[in-house]
Structure formats: C-alpha cells, structure tokens
Design an enzyme around this catalytic site. Sequence first.
Site, mmCIF file in Angstrom:
data_model
loop_
_atom_site.group_PDB
_atom_site.id
_atom_site.type_symbol
_atom_site.label_atom_id
_atom_site.label_comp_id
_atom_site.label_asym_id
_atom_site.label_seq_id
_atom_site.Cartn_x
_atom_site.Cartn_y
_atom_site.Cartn_z
ATOM 1 N N TYR A 1 0.852 -1.201 0.000
ATOM 2 C CA TYR A 1 0.000 0.000 0.000
ATOM 3 C C TYR A 1 0.869 1.226 0.000
ATOM 4 C CZ TYR A 1 -4.944 -1.023 0.201
ATOM 5 O OH TYR A 1 -6.218 -1.353 -0.148
ATOM 6 N N GLU B 1 -0.593 4.767 -0.199
ATOM 7 C CA GLU B 1 -1.468 5.946 -0.345
ATOM 8 C C GLU B 1 -0.676 7.228 -0.123
ATOM 9 O OE1 GLU B 1 -4.272 3.949 2.066
ATOM 10 O OE2 GLU B 1 -5.946 4.665 0.852
ATOM 11 N N ASP C 1 -7.796 13.943 -24.278
ATOM 12 C CA ASP C 1 -7.696 12.506 -23.958
ATOM 13 C C ASP C 1 -7.024 11.810 -25.146
ATOM 14 O OD1 ASP C 1 -8.064 9.805 -23.603
ATOM 15 O OD2 ASP C 1 -10.156 9.955 -22.969
ATOM 16 N N THR D 1 -4.680 6.457 -21.391
ATOM 17 C CA THR D 1 -4.466 5.132 -20.829
ATOM 18 C C THR D 1 -3.014 4.773 -21.139
ATOM 19 O OG1 THR D 1 -5.300 4.176 -22.877
ATOM 20 C CG2 THR D 1 -6.839 4.258 -21.018
ATOM 21 N N LYS E 1 -2.511 1.068 -24.647
ATOM 22 C CA LYS E 1 -2.935 0.951 -26.055
ATOM 23 C C LYS E 1 -1.684 1.069 -26.935
ATOM 24 C CE LYS E 1 -7.690 2.338 -25.161
ATOM 25 N NZ LYS E 1 -7.958 3.193 -23.998
ATOM 26 N N ARG F 1 -2.023 -2.048 -17.997
ATOM 27 C CA ARG F 1 -3.333 -1.381 -18.011
ATOM 28 C C ARG F 1 -3.378 -0.318 -16.930
ATOM 29 N NH1 ARG F 1 -6.863 -4.306 -21.253
ATOM 30 N NH2 ARG F 1 -8.393 -2.706 -20.833
#
Length: 418
Positions: free
Chosen positions: A52, A54, A198, A224, A227, A233
């Site tokens: 983790y 954060e 985008d 993203t 691609k 991903r």
Amino acid sequence: MITPLEKYDPQIYELLRQEAARQSACIRLIPSENYVSKAVMAATGSCLTNKYAEGYPGKRYYEGQQITDLVESIAIERAKKLFKVDHANVQSHSGAVANLAAYSAVAAPGDTIMGLALPFGGHLSHGWKVNFTSKIFNSVSYELDPKTGEYDFNKIEELAMKHKPKVIISGASAYPRIINFKAFGEIAAKVGAVHLSDIAHISGLVVAGLHPSPVQFADIVSTTTHKTLRGPRGGMLLCKAALAEAIDKAVFPGLQGGPHMHTISALAVALKEADSAEFVQYAKQIIANAKVLAESLMEKGFDLFTGGTDNHLMLIDLRNKNIPGKKLAKALDRARIETNYNTIPGDPAKPFNPNGLRIGTPAITTRGMKEEQMKIIASLIARVAENIDNEEVIAQVGRESLLLCSQFPVPEHFLVQK
Ligand code: DSN
C-alpha cells in the site's frame, strides 16, 4: 511464476494457458489492445502488488515506502521527459478514472463539460448519457460532420459559446484522422474553458512524434497506458505546473485510495521502452500497416469512414455490404480475426448493433507483421464478409489466419507452457 499457479490453482492456470494460446493464435485487430513486453509483464506480476502506498513520493500514509517512492518518482520523471510536460500523475487505475479526476480537479458538480458524442467516436467518460460523468456534470456533446467525418470547429465553437462549458474535451476512441488540438485549445481559451485532451488511443504515436502532441494546447492531458503506448493497463494525467496540485488531489484522496504500485513499476518500464528508437520504428510501422490495410480493404470494396486513416485505426462502414457489424465481428472471431463492432458517425443504428467495424494495427505490428501481411489480412476479412453464412469458408479462413500467426510468434512470455 507459473509453477506455483499451476500447482495451486490448475483451473485458473489452465484458463490462462488457453487465453495465451488464443492471443497467440488469432489476428488481434482491436485497436485499443496490444502485447506488452516480457519486462512490462514481469513488473506487473511483481512483489509491489503487496504494497500500500497511499499518498505520493515523500508523503505517504503508510510506512515501508523506501522502494515505492523511488519507483513512482522514476515513472513520473520518465513520463515528464517523454511527453514534455511539467507534471505527471501516474496513479489513475484507468483512463476513465483519469478523466473523472481531471474534471473534478477543475469543475464542480453541476458544471458543464463538453466532449465528443459516443456514437461519433467519443468515450463513455467524456460525459456520455449512460456514464456517471453525465450524472455529476451537465454534459453537452458535440458531433463530427457526418459527411466529411471531420471535426466541424465552427459548430463546436458555436456550441461552446452557447453552453460556456467548464471543460472541453478533445480526443476520441474511434477517430482515424489527425486531431487538431490547437483548434480545440483556441475554442477553450475563447470561452474560458479548461481544455482536457484525452489521447488514450494515440499516446504511443504522440511520443514517437507521429501525431501532433496536444501538450502545448491543452491544460490537462489524459491517457491510458496500454494501447499504442504498450504499457500495463492503467491511466495517467499530464498537466502544466499550475494544475499539478489540483490533479494530484483529485486522484488521491479525491477518487482513489492506494495506487497500484506494481502497475506503476510496469508503467515506468514501458515509458523507458517508449523512449527508444525501436519504439519510434514500431509506431511508424503501426501507421504504415494501417494505411496498407485501409487501402487493401477499400480495393476489396469496403467503405472506410473518412476514406482511410492517418493513425492506427480505421472504421469500416458496412452499410454497402448489408452486413451488421456484430454479425461480421462474430464471423471474423470464428475465423481467428479479432475486431470490434462499432458505430459509424451518423449511424442510425444503436451501439449494441451498429453498422461498423473498428480495426487497428498496434498488436499485429508488435508481432512483427508488415505491409505484405496487411494485404493478406484484408483478403481474409473480405472472404469472411463475402461468405458470411458459409461456415466452411469461415473455418478455412481460420486455418489461414492460424498459419499467418504461426509465422509471427507473439513475444515468448505469452506462451505459458504446460
Ligand atoms: N475501451 C477502449 C477502446 O477500446 O477504445 C476505450 O477506453
């Protein structure tokens, strides 16, 4: 890594093996998909999945960040260098979350956002009516000119003047031509809107210098990472220094909890790969392949939206063939050619049963296929379309697709051995 999986969970192991075999034995033409490298795959499956983290480097809410801080800082620095931006946030779990974070950084609930309508190639998260973004924000959609298939900047400006959006979104999921980001930037400046660009589909082409970058004309850029960019991903936000704090706060704690550190480490690897001459060559080949595939399809009587492509994808308008997009996509899938059915701008049909087919070349280019193979693929597609109800021909095309795939093996990490 596969041995413990095989031992402990043979059922999932076997399914992964079958999926690896499927990806290896079919011609994957979905333009948003790719094959990542062995290095990216190794980082994705690393011990960082256990951690983790954060917060951001230097300011976390959990201890034990000696390594995560370094990894995330490297990913950030690589993204900044590659995209030539002041600030990069590499924590978004996806492109849709990145977009939502961008809106929430600069707009309040009820404010107006304006993006390309889904049936014209926009993304759900650009404020389309079934998406949560349209429930929080007042969403206005612009369309493409259905005749030319191009952006009509006079109309977009008219709409922007009328609705005075807080955010104007450029970028698309199914647009085969160069996007004029400067024109979007000018309209946004005129109406006092933030310009979010985008570039999920084309970010690999942008960093290779093969599509104009929006960085100079946009306040925020979202993408993203999996691609054309060919990473794990995930999503990413890039912005000018003035918006850095707002963007970071919007991602965490605004929308997300712990970042996926294993994905961020894999993104760092992918960004290193993208900063290379080999990557530029791959990106050039994507476009060269798409052009030949488009031309070969048109020679076979297929009607391509806008008459071709400048990037990695094309949209086939199937109305002259009288075959619904879904029917052709399913027949092609049986012939080991993977595509997705899609609306054609101005298509009166519903998105679930549209008249178009969207195909692209990133994944097959990663496999090493070139112009010659594009001609073969175009004739395989044509044979399926001409014999849409003939399962014997479809099966024969499937055998030929398999043969072609066998000549262009997927990077070996995909071949999970039994
Ligand atoms: N689902 C992606 C695509 O296929 O274009 C968009 O996020």
